[in-house]
Design a protein around this motif. Structure first.
Motif, PDB file in Angstrom:
ATOM      1  N   GLN A 122     -16.339  36.958 -31.342  1.00  0.00           N
ATOM      2  CA  GLN A 122     -14.968  36.248 -32.585  1.00  0.00           C
ATOM      3  C   GLN A 122     -14.386  35.353 -31.100  1.00  0.00           C
ATOM      4  OE1 GLN A 122     -13.191  37.710 -35.823  1.00  0.00           O
ATOM      5  NE2 GLN A 122     -14.323  39.119 -35.405  1.00  0.00           N
ATOM      6  N   GLN A 123     -13.556  35.628 -30.273  1.00  0.00           N
ATOM      7  CA  GLN A 123     -12.930  35.405 -28.779  1.00  0.00           C
ATOM      8  C   GLN A 123     -14.061  33.985 -28.528  1.00  0.00           C
ATOM      9  OE1 GLN A 123     -11.960  38.503 -26.114  1.00  0.00           O
ATOM     10  NE2 GLN A 123      -9.956  38.887 -27.890  1.00  0.00           N
ATOM     11  N   GLN A 181     -14.316  30.807 -30.813  1.00  0.00           N
ATOM     12  CA  GLN A 181     -12.825  30.194 -31.043  1.00  0.00           C
ATOM     13  C   GLN A 181     -12.702  29.745 -29.888  1.00  0.00           C
ATOM     14  OE1 GLN A 181     -10.782  30.206 -33.282  1.00  0.00           O
ATOM     15  NE2 GLN A 181      -9.495  29.385 -32.532  1.00  0.00           N
ATOM     16  N   ARG A 197     -15.029  26.356 -29.569  1.00  0.00           N
ATOM     17  CA  ARG A 197     -14.006  25.844 -31.119  1.00  0.00           C
ATOM     18  C   ARG A 197     -12.774  24.919 -30.964  1.00  0.00           C
ATOM     19  NH1 ARG A 197     -14.023  30.049 -34.382  1.00  0.00           N
ATOM     20  NH2 ARG A 197     -15.751  29.905 -35.711  1.00  0.00           N
ATOM     21  N   ASN A 198     -12.119  25.520 -29.543  1.00  0.00           N
ATOM     22  CA  ASN A 198     -10.623  24.548 -29.247  1.00  0.00           C
ATOM     23  C   ASN A 198     -10.724  23.891 -28.339  1.00  0.00           C
ATOM     24  OD1 ASN A 198      -8.522  25.800 -30.618  1.00  0.00           O
ATOM     25  ND2 ASN A 198      -8.721  28.010 -29.779  1.00  0.00           N
ATOM     26  N   TYR A 228      -4.736  31.701 -26.944  1.00  0.00           N
ATOM     27  CA  TYR A 228      -5.600  31.171 -26.862  1.00  0.00           C
ATOM     28  C   TYR A 228      -6.090  31.480 -26.290  1.00  0.00           C
ATOM     29  CZ  TYR A 228      -2.048  28.315 -29.580  1.00  0.00           C
ATOM     30  OH  TYR A 228      -0.440  27.777 -30.605  1.00  0.00           O
ATOM     31  N   PHE A 233      -6.156  32.683 -32.100  1.00  0.00           N
ATOM     32  CA  PHE A 233      -7.114  33.537 -32.399  1.00  0.00           C
ATOM     33  C   PHE A 233      -6.624  35.156 -33.490  1.00  0.00           C
ATOM     34  CE2 PHE A 233      -9.233  37.609 -31.229  1.00  0.00           C
ATOM     35  CZ  PHE A 233     -10.177  37.290 -31.907  1.00  0.00           C
TER      36      PHE A 233
END
Ligand SMILES: Cc1cc2nc3c(=O)[nH]c(=O)nc-3n(C[C@H](O)[C@H](O)[C@H](O)COP(=O)(O)OP(=O)(O)OC[C@H]3O[C@@H](n4cnc5c(N)ncnc54)[C@H](O)[C@@H]3O)c2cc1C
Length: 431
Positions: free
Chosen positions: A328-329, A332, A335-336, A292, A349
């Motif tokens: 991308q991280q 993500q 989004r979290n 995460y 992820f």
């Protein structure tokens, strides 16, 4: 003294570093209810993959940079501060910066990587690097100044010092720099510096292992090597550089190569942020995170991009230190946080490998995308398209596109100006 940032009562996410990871995350949180603070030591985002074109006078720095404040203009919950973060006080939930104290509820570390000189101080002191816009500009100024000096230098040996260049590191950066320098030698020198004999310019690319572009298919390493050799670059593999005294580059086999410029593109390491537990870092100074992006041993600190190491089955040493994992991280994690605000569970992820590529000057590149491997003109077109698409800012995309078209058809970059921010020390070969 706390930095002047309004206390709004919202939960505060502080992001350190507006590179690919940090900026993507901040943008994705733009419409959330969090108060988002981005701190960066510069006031602009830098598009590192094109630094080498700035260094080779192909692009202006402004066309690959994007001011953070512009990205934050329309979002009332987002704040930007220029500042260098020096340490974190995890107990007090505070950052110590050169502009004061910044409090956080959640901290995201995305401060990237730095050049790795493997402890060699002599090389660190004298080598050129291209890890920032300033360094790219410095190299551009030095290249052009040295050509001017070479034109008036009658002594052959001294002229060699001004003209010959050694690039260390045969990864994408080293290969791209070598290709661009070879093009400059072929197309620019005979026109701009007609008094010089371009054949006197030696460009060396030294690689420590037996393959260029490690991490790609060995056949692509061989193809890149062939392209470079066709363009006159002297490629030496299994050649480790151990010293540079400003006049000679010295290899582990005791070979001495005379060159006034050594460009170091041989790898990166990370800075250990003070205040974090020792066991939060791995041997390469990357910050250990779970799937995460949460930093080992902390509940409120996260890391992403080059500085983070997320060990997975497919990537036991962490993801490659390139743009896509960071992007991308960053997305993500944002989004979290949005899921968190809605009381939803976090999603792990998973990295989607979009491929790797490297260009070797005009019309030539190698690419590995989605299981497909290709080279030559088509790979070069894909390289151009991918980099244009990834650039931040519509104006930047347009300017870079126009520059590339112009350069392609005229065989000429038009930005060969020597603009030093202050008078620089005169460069001369050691006597
Ligand atoms: C010359 C070069 C060519 C490259 N080419 C490619 C390529 O072709 N393709 C590819 O995928 N990747 C390439 N990369 C790698 C890619 O650029 C990085 O992987 C990517 O930028 C990592 O993103 P990041 O967000 O982790 O860190 P970065 O993009 O490095 O951003 C870090 C940010 O943190 C800021 N910062 C650092 N320290 C502090 C501090 N103490 N306080 C405040 N702010 C701080 C910096 O100013 C910077 O804005 C290249 C890199 C270089 C140097």
């Amino acid at each position: 003294m706390p930095v002047n940032i309004p206390e709004t009562g919202q939960e505060r996410i502080v992001i350190v570093g507006g590179g690919f990871g940090g900026l993507m995350m901040a943008r994705k949180l733009a419409k959330s209810d969090y108060q988002v603070i981005l701190i960066d030591k510069r006031n602009y985002h830098q598009f590192q993959p094109l630094f080498y074109q700035v260094a080779m006078a192909g692009l202006e720095p402004s066309s690959i940079s994007f001011p953070f404040r512009k990205a934050f203009q329309d979002h009332k919950n987002m704040y930007f501060r220029v500042g260098k973060v020096n340490a974190v006080d995890t107990g007090r939930k505070q950052l110590e910066t050169d502009i004061g104290i910044v409090n956080y509820d959640h901290l995201v570390l995305s401060y990237g990587a730095k050049t790795n000189f493997f402890g060699n101080k002599a090389i660190e002191e004298r080598a050129f690097t291209i890890k920032s816009t300033t360094q790219a500009l410095n190299l551009r100024n030095t290249l052009l100044t040295d050509y001017e000096k070479a034109v008036i230098e009658r002594d052959f040996e001294k002229r060699q010092w001004f003209l010959d260049i050694v690039i260390v590191g045969g990864g994408p950066t080293g290969v791209e720099v070598a290709g661009a320098l070879a093009e400059m030698k072929k197309y620019i020198l005979p026109k701009d510096y007609k008094e010089l004999d371009a054949k006197e310019v030696d460009i060396y690319l030294l690689q420590g292992t037996d393959q260029l572009l490690m991490g790609m298919d060995p056949k692509h390493g061989d193809t890149a090597e062939r392209y470079l050799k066709q363009r006159g670059v002297i490629v030496k593999k299994n050649t480790r550089v151990v010293d540079y005294d400003g006049e000679y580059v010295i290899t582990a086999d005791d070979e001495k190569i005379k060159a006034g410029k050594l460009i170091w593109a041989a790898g990166v390491t990370c800075h250990r942020m003070e205040g974090l537990r020792e066991d939060a870092f791995n041997k390469r100074n990357r910050i250990m995170v779970d799937e995460y992006s949460k930093v080992k041993g902390y509940d409120d600190i996260y890391a992403l991009g080059d500085v983070a190491c997320m060990e997975t089955e497919d990537f036991p040493d962490g993801h490659p230190q390139v743009a896509q994992p960071a992007i991308q991280q960053g997305k993500q994690l944002a989004r979290n946080f949005i899921r968190r605000a809605k009381g939803k569970d976090w999603v792990k992820f998973e990295y989607r490998d979009l491929g790797t590529m490297a260009t070797v000057g005009r019309n030539k590149a190698v690419a590995e995308i989605g299981g497909m491997k290709f080279k030559g003109f088509f790979a070069w077109l894909v390289w151009l398209f991918v980099h244009l698409y990834a650039l931040i800012g519509a104006k930047n995309k347009l300017i870079v596109f126009i520059n590339w078209i112009w350069n392609y058809f005229t065989y000429d970059q038009s930005l060969r100006l020597i603009i030093n921010p202050k008078d620089q020390a005169d460069r001369n070969p050691p006597s």
